[in-house]
Scaffold this motif. Structure first.
Motif, PDB file in Angstrom:
ATOM      1  N   VAL A   1       0.841  -1.186   0.000  1.00  0.00           N
ATOM      2  CA  VAL A   1       0.000   0.000   0.000  1.00  0.00           C
ATOM      3  C   VAL A   1       0.882   1.244   0.000  1.00  0.00           C
ATOM      4  N   SER A   2       0.497   2.231  -0.800  1.00  0.00           N
ATOM      5  CA  SER A   2       1.234   3.493  -0.822  1.00  0.00           C
ATOM      6  C   SER A   2       0.262   4.653  -1.011  1.00  0.00           C
ATOM      7  N   LEU A   3       0.676   5.825  -0.578  1.00  0.00           N
ATOM      8  CA  LEU A   3      -0.067   7.055  -0.805  1.00  0.00           C
ATOM      9  C   LEU A   3       0.737   7.893  -1.788  1.00  0.00           C
ATOM     10  N   GLU A   4       0.134   8.185  -2.945  1.00  0.00           N
ATOM     11  CA  GLU A   4       0.866   8.822  -4.038  1.00  0.00           C
ATOM     12  C   GLU A   4       0.177  10.112  -4.460  1.00  0.00           C
ATOM     13  N   PRO A   5       0.933  11.201  -4.661  1.00  0.00           N
ATOM     14  CA  PRO A   5       0.324  12.437  -5.165  1.00  0.00           C
ATOM     15  C   PRO A   5      -0.060  12.288  -6.636  1.00  0.00           C
ATOM     16  N   ILE A   6      -1.282  12.708  -6.980  1.00  0.00           N
ATOM     17  CA  ILE A   6      -1.704  12.658  -8.381  1.00  0.00           C
ATOM     18  C   ILE A   6      -2.106  14.032  -8.904  1.00  0.00           C
ATOM     19  N   ARG A   7      -2.385  14.958  -8.016  1.00  0.00           N
ATOM     20  CA  ARG A   7      -2.705  16.337  -8.378  1.00  0.00           C
ATOM     21  C   ARG A   7      -2.045  17.257  -7.360  1.00  0.00           C
ATOM     22  N   VAL A   8      -1.798  18.499  -7.759  1.00  0.00           N
ATOM     23  CA  VAL A   8      -1.235  19.474  -6.820  1.00  0.00           C
ATOM     24  C   VAL A   8      -2.321  19.832  -5.797  1.00  0.00           C
ATOM     25  N   PRO A   9      -2.086  19.598  -4.508  1.00  0.00           N
ATOM     26  CA  PRO A   9      -3.105  19.930  -3.503  1.00  0.00           C
ATOM     27  C   PRO A   9      -3.404  21.423  -3.502  1.00  0.00           C
ATOM     28  N   GLN A  10      -4.683  21.754  -3.370  1.00  0.00           N
ATOM     29  CA  GLN A  10      -5.122  23.138  -3.300  1.00  0.00           C
ATOM     30  C   GLN A  10      -5.562  23.452  -1.868  1.00  0.00           C
ATOM     31  N   GLU A  11      -6.015  24.675  -1.639  1.00  0.00           N
ATOM     32  CA  GLU A  11      -6.523  25.009  -0.316  1.00  0.00           C
ATOM     33  C   GLU A  11      -7.688  24.084   0.029  1.00  0.00           C
ATOM     34  N   ARG A  12      -7.591  23.471   1.188  1.00  0.00           N
ATOM     35  CA  ARG A  12      -8.593  22.471   1.583  1.00  0.00           C
ATOM     36  C   ARG A  12      -9.971  23.116   1.703  1.00  0.00           C
ATOM     37  N   LYS A  13     -10.932  22.588   0.955  1.00  0.00           N
ATOM     38  CA  LYS A  13     -12.299  23.104   0.952  1.00  0.00           C
ATOM     39  C   LYS A  13     -13.289  21.953   1.102  1.00  0.00           C
ATOM     40  N   SER A  14     -13.029  21.086   2.057  1.00  0.00           N
ATOM     41  CA  SER A  14     -13.915  19.948   2.269  1.00  0.00           C
ATOM     42  C   SER A  14     -15.314  20.434   2.635  1.00  0.00           C
ATOM     43  N   CYS A  15     -16.300  19.704   2.173  1.00  0.00           N
ATOM     44  CA  CYS A  15     -17.703  20.106   2.243  1.00  0.00           C
ATOM     45  C   CYS A  15     -18.166  20.266   3.690  1.00  0.00           C
ATOM     46  N   SER A  16     -18.582  21.481   4.061  1.00  0.00           N
ATOM     47  CA  SER A  16     -19.046  21.714   5.423  1.00  0.00           C
ATOM     48  C   SER A  16     -20.403  21.073   5.679  1.00  0.00           C
ATOM     49  N   PHE A  17     -21.156  20.757   4.608  1.00  0.00           N
ATOM     50  CA  PHE A  17     -22.441  20.078   4.802  1.00  0.00           C
ATOM     51  C   PHE A  17     -22.243  18.661   5.346  1.00  0.00           C
ATOM     52  N   GLU A  18     -21.060  18.078   5.109  1.00  0.00           N
ATOM     53  CA  GLU A  18     -20.749  16.800   5.751  1.00  0.00           C
ATOM     54  C   GLU A  18     -20.841  16.949   7.262  1.00  0.00           C
ATOM     55  N   ARG A  19     -20.344  18.076   7.759  1.00  0.00           N
ATOM     56  CA  ARG A  19     -20.321  18.294   9.199  1.00  0.00           C
ATOM     57  C   ARG A  19     -21.706  18.677   9.724  1.00  0.00           C
ATOM     58  N   ILE A  20     -22.427  19.479   8.948  1.00  0.00           N
ATOM     59  CA  ILE A  20     -23.729  19.992   9.390  1.00  0.00           C
ATOM     60  C   ILE A  20     -24.796  18.905   9.385  1.00  0.00           C
ATOM     61  N   TYR A  21     -24.758  18.031   8.348  1.00  0.00           N
ATOM     62  CA  TYR A  21     -25.923  17.183   8.127  1.00  0.00           C
ATOM     63  C   TYR A  21     -25.621  15.785   7.612  1.00  0.00           C
ATOM     64  N   PHE A  22     -24.759  15.657   6.582  1.00  0.00           N
ATOM     65  CA  PHE A  22     -24.703  14.410   5.833  1.00  0.00           C
ATOM     66  C   PHE A  22     -24.101  13.240   6.607  1.00  0.00           C
ATOM     67  N   SER A  23     -22.960  13.452   7.252  1.00  0.00           N
ATOM     68  CA  SER A  23     -22.259  12.349   7.904  1.00  0.00           C
ATOM     69  C   SER A  23     -22.977  11.907   9.173  1.00  0.00           C
ATOM     70  N   ARG A  24     -22.738  10.670   9.536  1.00  0.00           N
ATOM     71  CA  ARG A  24     -23.308  10.157  10.784  1.00  0.00           C
ATOM     72  C   ARG A  24     -22.703  10.914  11.961  1.00  0.00           C
ATOM     73  N   GLY A  25     -23.553  11.280  12.905  1.00  0.00           N
ATOM     74  CA  GLY A  25     -23.102  12.074  14.040  1.00  0.00           C
ATOM     75  C   GLY A  25     -22.350  11.294  15.088  1.00  0.00           C
ATOM     76  N   THR A  26     -22.031  10.015  14.834  1.00  0.00           N
ATOM     77  CA  THR A  26     -21.297   9.221  15.805  1.00  0.00           C
ATOM     78  C   THR A  26     -19.808   9.523  15.785  1.00  0.00           C
ATOM     79  N   ASP A  27     -19.326  10.241  14.770  1.00  0.00           N
ATOM     80  CA  ASP A  27     -17.930  10.650  14.745  1.00  0.00           C
ATOM     81  C   ASP A  27     -17.714  11.721  15.813  1.00  0.00           C
TER      82      ASP A  27
END
Length: 630
Positions: free
Chosen positions: A303-329
């Protein structure tokens, strides 16, 4: 969420790093991988109920043996249907041999080392089985066969489609799923062909070359080239027929992907808490695939972790936190509480600080955690008020008065009850509105009529349809003096183009309110001007487009828009006063500091394609075109 919206899909990948015999000996069955996959998918069922699918790869089977298995379902209970099919295959096998891992691998479907599962929410259009993942591109060369599943939406499918045509292909459909599959497949073929020529020139025969290709395929290079022009959010998971696998994440980290690795197994899922539960491991051992990175699992289990694109400013979806993901995290739970705490001051102001005559509740069920944060915030305010009263008494206080002061607490009641079964009966006939009004019921006797304020928190307000048609009417039956509806998310003002079913400007109550405010103020020229500027750049490259729709909101404060929303959503026969309170963008980022994707609130899209989408959505609104903007 009172306004149901569909959203990001869910992925699940399992790679067994030991022979099937190992799991039979240690865990009692070679089906260990299937069992883990089922649990991961079932615990992510919130991420997709329009379809589910599973694919598996059996590594190093002899020619003539079927090494790929796949089953997909768009039935009403798709996960159950998929795994019932898998279990039936095992149940119908020879009872005297099916427990033997070696025999099962050669004779039983899904008895493999690699598994890929998917849960689909069809954000747009077709719900046919053809659109259910995993999707497949088969070939007689194992190293050219590809199975793909993902959580993604691309804004530039037209550009990518044209590129495929220029490469000589004739794609069978104009969708991002087909486009991504064919783009990945084309460059997988190219890598195979390059290696074939290399080894041919070195004098190897074709049979030897096939094995050499499988051992030396550069999956990282394939992903790097294939995703180069992708504009959108994606977590892509794939299996290659000879046994390599991968999970690739977009450069902005818009769509989530988490993984766990030990010497027995590699597990990938959309949600961290799911892996924690299924594998019984602490959060510290579950990691995120970093933006612009691919987790690559080789045929030999490396197993390896390999870069495939230049990382940009992290803009992960805040709706994951507000609503979509299970609240058990753990983090999501604390962030949702923080969102509730973040609106306390606005709520106190809305009820004129009269907590003695204010009842607090929430709209079932996803807002419950934010409700806890709101109540804790109110309790902190009350504790400070109690302290001040005691200090001001300067020791001159009776025992009865002291007990009265310290006994004060927020009034919490279970107000709204959702009749889930009733919702399934509602049709599109002429009685729909009357039926919708009864989706929610209320608990009578919880509010002092004409005296109490009623504060209800929801995790977001998108269209406001259910509020207007059902919830507000039901709450008003309790005869409160004032109803305060609180959204723990900011005003949703702009379409999403990275996976959420929010694409049309007219669906957003905040946008409707802003348009009405412009009309009220005699500023319809602003609407016309924005339209003309959007039209002027309609055919420009996406890199040159500016989001002019922001100017629709610019003349007004958040409070003015909220007040107009309350005016629009207020039923004509409602007796109580109504105020709607929204979270601020600043409050959102304070509560969720690591997930800054906020384009649906601010219009600040992380990719160039987002600006094109919002302008197109506005043009469609003005021109009365009822279709998605990309």
């Amino acid at each position: 969420m009172s306004d149901q919206i569909k959203h990001e899909c869910g992925i699940a990948l399992i790679r067994l790093r030991k022979p099937l015999e190992y799991y039979k000996e240690k865990y009692g069955s070679w089906t260990y991988g299937i069992q883990k996959l089922y649990l991961i998918m079932e615990k992510q069922h919130n991420r997709g109920q329009d379809g589910a699918g599973v694919a598996s790869v059996k590594i190093d089977l002899a020619p003539g043996k079927r090494y790929f298995d796949r089953y997909r379902s768009n039935q009403s209970t798709p996960i159950k249907d998929v795994f019932d099919n898998i279990r039936q295959g095992i149940a119908h096998a020879d009872k005297s041999l099916v427990t033997d891992p070696s025999w099962a691998k050669e004779n039983v479907n899904f008895a493999g080392e690699l598994y890929l599962g998917h849960l689909r929410y069809g954000t747009f259009g077709n719900h046919s089985i053809d659109f259910v993942h995993p999707v497949m591109r088969a070939n007689n060369w194992r190293s050219r066969s590809l199975v793909l599943a993902g959580n993604f939406n691309l804004t530039n499918v037209d550009e990518l489609f044209n590129r495929l045509v220029e490469l000589g292909q004739h794609p069978k459909d104009f969708t991002d799923t087909v486009t991504i599959l064919e783009m990945m497949g084309f460059f997988l073929d190219e890598e195979n062909q390059m290696l074939f020529r290399k080894y041919k020139n070195e004098g190897f025969n074709n049979k030897e070359i096939s094995k050499l290709i499988e051992s030396n395929l550069d999956v990282r290079k394939v992903l790097e080239i294939a995703t180069k022009d992708f504009d959108g959010g994606y977590a892509l998971a794939g299996l290659i027929g000879h046994g390599d696998a991968f999970v690739a994440r977009d450069p902005w980290g818009i769509r989530p992907a988490n993984y766990y690795i030990d010497d027995e197994i590699v597990v990938v899922a959309s949600e961290r808490a799911v892996i924690q539960t299924v594998m019984n491991v602490p959060a510290a051992e579950v990691h995120q695939v970093k933006p612009g990175t691919a987790l690559i699992i080789r045929k030999n289990g490396d197993v390896s972790l390999e870069p495939i694109r230049v990382p940009q400013e992290r803009k992960s979806c805040s709706f994951e936190r507000i609503y979509f993901s299970r609240g058990t995290d753990k983090n999501i739970y604390l962030e949702r509480k923080g969102l509730g705490a973040g609106v306390v001051n606005q709520v106190l102001k809305a009820v004129d600080y009269n907590l003695k005559n204010t009842v607090f509740s929430f709209i079932p069920n996803t807002a419950e955690t934010a409700f806890y944060g709101l109540v804790e915030g109110v309790e902190k305010y009350m504790a400070e008020q109690k302290k001040q009263q005691i200090i001001e008494a300067n020791g001159n206080i009776t025992q009865e008065k002291l007990i009265e002061i310290i006994s004060e607490r927020p009034r919490i009641e279970k107000i709204a009850v959702k009749d889930v079964k009733l919702r399934t009966f509602i049709t599109q006939d002429e009685n729909r509105d009357d039926m919708v009004a009864h989706v929610y019921d209320i608990t009578y006797g919880t509010v002092n009529a004409g005296v109490d304020n009623l504060v209800i928190i929801d995790d977001s307000i998108v269209r406001g349809t259910t509020l207007r048609q059902s919830i507000l009417r039901m709450l008003d039956r309790l005869n409160p003096k004032k109803i305060v509806v609180v959204s723990s998310a900011p005003q949703i003002r702009y379409p999403d183009c990275y996976g959420i079913d929010m694409t049309k400007m007219g669906d957003f109550i905040a946008f409707t309110a802003a348009i009405e405010l412009l009309k009220d103020a005699g500023k319809t020229d602003v609407i016309d001007d924005v339209y003309q500027r959007c039209k002027a750049q309609q055919y420009l490259p996406k890199e040159e487009i500016i989001n002019h729709v922001k100017d629709i909101y610019r003349p007004f404060t958040d409070e003015q828009i909220s007040a107009k929303i309350a005016e629009i959503l207020r039923p004509a026969d409602m007796k109580a006063d109504l105020e709607i309170v929204y979270q601020t963008v600043e409050g959102l980022h304070e509560a969720c500091p690591n997930d800054l994707g906020d384009w649906y609130f601010t219009g600040n899209y992380p990719t160039d394609g987002g600006n094109r989408v919002v302008n197109t959505a506005f043009i469609n609104f003005i021109e009365g075109v009822n279709k998605r903007a990309y």
